[in-house]
Design a protein around this motif. Structure first.
Motif, PDB file in Angstrom:
ATOM      1  N   LEU A   1       0.749  -1.172   0.080  1.00  0.00           N
ATOM      2  CA  LEU A   1      -0.043  -0.057   0.039  1.00  0.00           C
ATOM      3  C   LEU A   1       0.897   1.266  -0.180  1.00  0.00           C
ATOM      4  CD1 LEU A   1      -2.686   1.425   0.122  1.00  0.00           C
ATOM      5  CD2 LEU A   1      -2.683   1.015   2.560  1.00  0.00           C
ATOM      6  N   LYS A   2       2.063   1.506   0.673  1.00  0.00           N
ATOM      7  CA  LYS A   2       2.870   2.489   0.911  1.00  0.00           C
ATOM      8  C   LYS A   2       3.442   2.810  -0.546  1.00  0.00           C
ATOM      9  CE  LYS A   2       6.906   4.339   3.359  1.00  0.00           C
ATOM     10  NZ  LYS A   2       7.983   3.888   4.308  1.00  0.00           N
ATOM     11  N   GLN A   3       4.018   1.962  -1.021  1.00  0.00           N
ATOM     12  CA  GLN A   3       4.533   1.985  -2.411  1.00  0.00           C
ATOM     13  C   GLN A   3       3.361   2.335  -3.601  1.00  0.00           C
ATOM     14  OE1 GLN A   3       5.203  -0.554  -0.381  1.00  0.00           O
ATOM     15  NE2 GLN A   3       7.227  -0.768  -0.264  1.00  0.00           N
ATOM     16  N   GLY A   4       2.068   1.828  -3.504  1.00  0.00           N
ATOM     17  CA  GLY A   4       1.144   2.166  -4.152  1.00  0.00           C
ATOM     18  C   GLY A   4       0.657   3.792  -4.007  1.00  0.00           C
ATOM     19  N   LYS A   5       0.616   4.056  -2.865  1.00  0.00           N
ATOM     20  CA  LYS A   5       0.385   5.573  -2.360  1.00  0.00           C
ATOM     21  C   LYS A   5       1.408   6.349  -3.298  1.00  0.00           C
ATOM     22  CE  LYS A   5      -2.214   5.162   1.648  1.00  0.00           C
ATOM     23  NZ  LYS A   5      -2.068   5.311   3.134  1.00  0.00           N
ATOM     24  N   GLN A   6       2.702   6.120  -3.293  1.00  0.00           N
ATOM     25  CA  GLN A   6       3.792   6.927  -3.749  1.00  0.00           C
ATOM     26  C   GLN A   6       3.589   6.886  -5.271  1.00  0.00           C
ATOM     27  OE1 GLN A   6       6.153   8.945  -2.499  1.00  0.00           O
ATOM     28  NE2 GLN A   6       6.327   9.272  -4.483  1.00  0.00           N
ATOM     29  N   VAL A   7       3.030   5.574  -5.765  1.00  0.00           N
ATOM     30  CA  VAL A   7       2.825   5.837  -7.331  1.00  0.00           C
ATOM     31  C   VAL A   7       1.761   6.672  -7.880  1.00  0.00           C
ATOM     32  CG1 VAL A   7       2.304   4.241  -9.202  1.00  0.00           C
ATOM     33  CG2 VAL A   7       3.844   3.402  -7.637  1.00  0.00           C
ATOM     34  N   HIS A   8       0.809   6.523  -6.907  1.00  0.00           N
ATOM     35  CA  HIS A   8      -0.461   7.090  -7.047  1.00  0.00           C
ATOM     36  C   HIS A   8      -0.039   8.899  -7.230  1.00  0.00           C
ATOM     37  CE1 HIS A   8      -4.919   8.449  -5.980  1.00  0.00           C
ATOM     38  NE2 HIS A   8      -4.520   8.774  -7.268  1.00  0.00           N
ATOM     39  N   SER A   9       0.820   9.291  -6.212  1.00  0.00           N
ATOM     40  CA  SER A   9       1.251  10.748  -6.387  1.00  0.00           C
ATOM     41  C   SER A   9       2.031  10.892  -7.413  1.00  0.00           C
ATOM     42  CB  SER A   9       2.229  10.850  -5.069  1.00  0.00           C
ATOM     43  OG  SER A   9       2.980  12.043  -4.917  1.00  0.00           O
ATOM     44  N   ASP A  10       2.977  10.040  -8.052  1.00  0.00           N
ATOM     45  CA  ASP A  10       3.621  10.192  -9.443  1.00  0.00           C
ATOM     46  C   ASP A  10       2.625  10.310 -10.521  1.00  0.00           C
ATOM     47  OD1 ASP A  10       5.792   9.822  -7.864  1.00  0.00           O
ATOM     48  OD2 ASP A  10       5.949   7.801  -8.374  1.00  0.00           O
TER      49      ASP A  10
END
Length: 673
Positions: free
Chosen positions: A171-180
């Motif tokens: 989830l944490k990495q997924g949120k970062q990708v969402h930000s990107d």
């Protein structure tokens, strides 16, 4: 002679040159999917030192990728290196893609690492290779490396890495990708939006999934399916069905994926009436002959305990394959109908349908289930059937996996085949290279404990090469409860609460042992220990679906609109049960009250209330299906067996451990669960 050979060679070279020099005659067979012919022509060109254009090699690699022809792909790779074209980024990307699609991630990575330069396609392809082969962590790592090089991800890059995040889940990495994605301006892209919904849902963050879904400017059927699947994965069936209704209101036509997801959701909570309504919608939509949907319908009806309807759909299918047959066999196995499962397996073989590894795992579970059922009937030998199936798997070169061994060991346990079970466990790693997991160790403790060899079971745990978890010790504690072995039970209890201090079930089991051996003073001490430790027994809750509505009950529940009628039916049943010898097992009540109050507390258990409601709300002779959030208590289990005989009804109860199939005074678990 030499001159003639030279002229002959020169003539051949000339003819090859004339016909292949421009690469057109290679492209044609390649495009027509005559891969071997095209590859042979290029090899002739290389032998004659004729330079083929880059597009020719790209075309060959595309053909290899399409056909997953790894051996031919390696030959093309060798030709590319031989011609000195391995530094070309177009061919490098094509090679990475070919190796990835052919399943050779290592080769794909080696080509990628050897490339002098990379573009976004290079990075995306190698990221996809890792993501599609269950190596999500490395896929995310490569995505981060790509950003560090200054190459901006494209839409495909985002979709691929989000799928990797969903699979882990991360989830944490997924949120970062969402930000990107937001920074890159791809948030409005419908495919990216769909993948974001799917990622958040699979990571268990349903609120964020819904937020992304609601903010999408454009939604297609995939968008709706992703959100519905998200609810279904979290067992939020009501919300999933509500969204399905909204989908139809917005004139979005459901597809086969929509229906499969919803049917699986109904199966997970045994929502039969809702499943039937979906079946009606499927017929209206013209999807009833879709084999994937038919398989899902078989699965739904079977898991809801409606095995007759499951078999009717199965019988009417235009085309049955191994998936269809396995689904039906699984349905029988899940309902404790092991004989029917084995009979269908024989039919499957007669029809020439080859079983796969899933089929064998299901059959082994059926053997375990049937062995347990037929112990109340004094029949034996089904553990041997499970062992025979295992041997057949090996003869047919289907390698048993960890799940297979769990099923076989369970069958051995139910059939009392202790020594053979021990031998099988020992041979897993030694002969077949399958490393035992905690589940296998728990199976062995169950095998020994069920046979009454509690000292051997405890010794087995002590000698385990890995640290036993609470499940292993709980298995021993359960065996100690069944055999009233206080000393071992107390030691097992101490180990459980050391690992899981708030495990209320451990206190209940030890209390049962104390009650059984007449140590009521210890029951009071144990209750004080429980209170001092702040352990709270999780409230039992049971559900039953009647008339397209799910009714929930908790212990002592008087909030239901038909509470008086339910209590009257329960009192009637208790009276009838006592007439045939039923004695309430007061050891399952931890409260420090007199026996009369303990008896009243037992009669108010949620599963008894749900069954009583089912009896007054459904036609005589129809099955009763309930679900409970905890392990069904021993008294309720015994009472349900008697009720099934008294009312001549089939009662299916799914608790936290397994499905119990009560018929004519017997249960499929063999009184061991």
């Amino acid at each position: 002679m030499a001159s003639g050979q030279t002229q002959s060679g020169g003539g051949l070279k000339s003819r090859v040159s004339d016909s292949l020099g421009n690469g057109e005659n290679v492209s044609k067979p390649c495009q027509e999917r005559r891969l071997k012919e095209a590859l042979h022509l290029v090899e002739l060109m290389v032998q004659q030192n004729i330079q083929a254009p880059i597009s020719t090699y790209a075309c060959l690699l595309k053909g290899c990728t399409r056909r997953k022809a790894l051996a031919e792909g390696r030959r093309v790779h060798a030709l590319i290196v031989q011609r000195g074209l391995d530094s070309n980024i177009i061919l490098g990307n094509a090679l990475v893609n070919m190796y990835a699609k052919c399943g050779s991630v290592l080769d794909a990575r080696q080509v990628f690492d050897s490339m002098p330069e990379h573009d976004v396609f290079s990075w995306t392809t190698v990221i996809s290779a890792y993501a599609s082969h269950s190596q999500g962590e490395e896929a995310i790592n490569l995505y981060q490396q790509m950003q560090q090089t200054g190459i901006l991800p494209n839409r495909v890059s985002f979709v691929v890495v989000l799928k990797a995040c969903a699979r882990i889940p991360a989830l944490k990495q997924g949120k970062q990708v969402h930000s990107d994605i937001i920074k890159s301006g791809f948030e409005s892209d419908v495919i990216v939006g769909n993948t974001l919904v799917d990622m958040y849902a699979k990571c268990g963050c349903i609120e964020r999934a819904l937020l992304v879904f609601n903010n999408m400017h454009k939604r297609d059927v995939v968008s709706w399916n992703a959100m519905i699947a998200g609810y279904a994965q979290q067992s939020l069936v009501k919300e999933a069905l509500g969204l399905y209704g909204n989908m139809k209101e917005e004139c979005v036509q459901p597809n086969n994926v929509t229906y499969v997801v919803l049917l699986k959701a109904c199966a997970s909570v045994a929502a039969l009436e809702i499943g039937k309504q979906l079946h009606s919608d499927i017929i209206k939509s013209g999807f009833e002959s879709n084999v994937i949907i038919e398989n899902a319908l078989v699965d739904m009806y079977a898991k809801c305990g409606c095995i007759e309807d499951a078999r009717q759909i199965f019988n009417n299918m235009h085309e049955r394959d191994v998936v269809s047959l396995t689904a039906m066999i699984a349905g029988y196995a899940q309902q404790g109908l092991g004989k029917e499962a084995l009979a269908l397996y024989k039919q499957m073989k007669q029809e020439g349908v080859q079983p796969n590894s899933v089929t064998y795992v299901v059959l082994l579970k059926a053997c375990a289930s049937l062995a347990a059922l037929e112990q109340g009937y004094a029949q034996h030998g089904l553990g041997k059937d499970a062992l025979a199936l295992l041997e057949r798997m090996q003869r047919e070169n289907i390698k048993p996996n960890q799940v297979t061994y769990v099923s076989v060991l369970s069958a051995c346990s139910h059939s009392g085949i202790v020594d053979k079970g021990r031998h099988l466990f020992d041979s897993m790693r030694r002969d077949h290279g399958v490393a035992p997991t905690m589940d296998h160790y728990a199976c062995m403790v169950d095998l020994l404990g069920r046979a009454g060899r509690l000292a051997d079971a405890e010794d087995f745990i002590v000698k385990m090469p890995i640290q036993p978890n609470a499940v292993v010790w709980m298995t021993l504690l359960g065996a100690a409860r069944n055999h009233c072995h206080l000393e071992i039970g107390r030691r097992a209890f101490d180990c459980v609460v050391k690992l899981e201090p708030e495990n209320a079930a451990a206190y209940v089991l030890l209390s049962n042992i104390y009650e059984a051996v007449g140590r009521r003073d210890e029951v009071a001490k144990l209750r004080k220990e429980m209170n001092d430790a702040g352990v709270k027994k999780v409230p039992g809750c049971s559900w039953i679906e009647v008339g397209n509505q799910v009714h929930a009950f908790v212990a002592g529940d008087a909030s239901h609109p038909q509470s008086k009628e339910i209590r009257a039916e329960l009192d009637r049943l208790v009276g009838l049960m006592k007439e045939v010898g039923y004695m309430p097992d007061l050891s399952f009540v931890l409260h420090d009250v007199d026996d009369e109050k303990k008896e009243n507390a037992l009669f108010g258990h949620s599963e008894k209330l749900a069954i009583s409601f089912g009896l007054i709300s459904t036609p005589p002779g129809t099955p009763i299906r309930i679900k409970k959030n905890l392990r069904i208590c021993g008294d309720c289990h015994n009472a349900t067996k008697i009720i099934s005989k008294l009312v001549k009804r089939e009662i299916i109860a799914r608790d936290a451990n397994r499905v119990h199939h009560f018929t004519d005074g017997f249960c499929s678990c063999g009184d061991y669960w």
